[in-house]
Write an enzyme that holds these catalytic residues in place. Sequence first.
Site, PDB file in Angstrom:
ATOM      1  N   GLU A 141      14.035  30.103 -14.933  1.00 56.25           N
ATOM      2  CA  GLU A 141      15.053  30.007 -16.107  1.00 56.25           C
ATOM      3  C   GLU A 141      15.870  31.091 -16.092  1.00 56.25           C
ATOM      4  O   GLU A 141      15.526  32.212 -15.606  1.00 56.25           O
ATOM      5  CB  GLU A 141      13.970  29.909 -17.252  1.00 56.25           C
ATOM      6  CG  GLU A 141      13.208  28.710 -17.388  1.00 56.25           C
ATOM      7  CD  GLU A 141      12.234  28.534 -18.484  1.00 56.25           C
ATOM      8  OE1 GLU A 141      12.504  29.228 -19.238  1.00 56.25           O
ATOM      9  OE2 GLU A 141      11.406  27.610 -18.597  1.00 56.25           O
ATOM     10  N   HIS A 148      11.509  34.410 -23.826  1.00 58.80           N
ATOM     11  CA  HIS A 148      10.818  33.292 -24.068  1.00 58.80           C
ATOM     12  C   HIS A 148       9.403  33.492 -23.316  1.00 58.80           C
ATOM     13  O   HIS A 148       9.426  33.588 -22.314  1.00 58.80           O
ATOM     14  CB  HIS A 148      11.578  31.992 -23.260  1.00 58.80           C
ATOM     15  CG  HIS A 148      10.739  30.803 -23.268  1.00 58.80           C
ATOM     16  ND1 HIS A 148      11.152  29.985 -22.332  1.00 58.80           N
ATOM     17  CD2 HIS A 148       9.840  30.284 -24.010  1.00 58.80           C
ATOM     18  CE1 HIS A 148      10.576  28.882 -22.501  1.00 58.80           C
ATOM     19  NE2 HIS A 148       9.562  29.032 -23.558  1.00 58.80           N
TER      20      HIS A 148
END
Length: 437
Positions: free
Chosen positions: A109, A162
């Site tokens: 990511e 995150h």
Amino acid sequence: MAGFITGKFLFGILAFLTIQFGTCLSKMLEENLRISAFNLRMFGDARAENTDVVEILAKIIRRYDISILQEIRDKDGSAFKLLMNEVNGNTDEYASDLSQRLGTSHIKEEYAVIYRKDTVRLDDTYQYPDPDYDYFERPPFSVKVHLKTADELDEMAIIAIHTKPTEAVEEIDKLVDVSKNTSDHWNGLKNILIAGDLNAGCSYVTTKEMKIISLRKDKRYSWLIGDDVDTTTSGSDCAYDRFVASGDQLKAAIVPGSAREFKFEEEYNLSEKQMKEVSDHYPIELEIRGRVNRRELAKFDSKLSMSFQDNTIHNREDVMRILNSDDFVQYGFDVSIDVNIGTEKKHITAFMDNMTKDQVLSIMHSINLSSDLIRESVCELVILHLNSPLMSGIPGGHGFLIEYDMRYAFEVSCEEDGYHRCSFKLTRGIVTIGSFA
């Protein structure tokens, strides 16, 4: 003071001069800056092919001066490029930067920052050093930005994060060290905003666990999204996405009450199905106060006042008591009478400026004891007014606390024209405009 006030009265607040519109606004106030953090839910080539989703994502991003995006899974960068093209349209209004591709599994990511170029300048980026993934599944990515139009906040850092859901407690706890490391990297920069999907709720971080997390216990950090806020679009009710602010300037610059989730389905009239196709998270947002031109602001003088109008008819003796008694004179009131020769109409006034709240209450009590002019119900009403939190200051539309002078102007006036009607007015002036701490 106002014993002649009986029966019906007019209770009104003369609102302070507004500076929220027209040319006055453009001269005095820049618009607030908006910052968001948004988990885009596995945004890559497949989701980029859904033009409806991309269009809504672009609309959401265009709401903000800075967007911190998470969960970008885009191996060749084509999906993010398509998103940026939709955000800009035929303009070059927004620019962006991306972190390296992060993660311990084959699914990597990226974090992204998208910013409006006429209000924000991106000065630097910084990837938190965790090469062996000892602490984070997706190590935090930071940006240092210069805010061109903010009020008394030139630069700040934003740490995008995150967390891994099953390691959320440990990763959030580590963010105190990340914040210090980021501050040291940028020569002691104090104003830092941690933003992103912290998975900071429900089963991933329980109420008991939240109490032991360093980032929560450390008083230097303010959590701006409450534990009771639902930042998900799914059936769960969890405050996963958070803003955590540190630095006195940053905290003072954030508009009170502006940190919240943005329910885009309401704004864009989406069905539940369309909403969930966009993301399983809501973006969270906050506002930074726009620059204030204090030279322009100083040209304005505004008043807040409360007036009581009495429609009861008084006899001549009651009205003339203002002149004939010492109720007002002994306190230093300026008492005057004007007579219209043609109509024999008399206007009687008792006025004093620069009075404290205690003086007002004392005079009102004294007059009540010595005459029938003031009544108990009026005393209660005036006391309620003087002790109201409203009179300590009220929030303005730009996120300011408008504070009022501690002194009052007090005026009683009566007309004698065959009928005798009187009014009472208490006025306080705006003297400073400061921000909420």
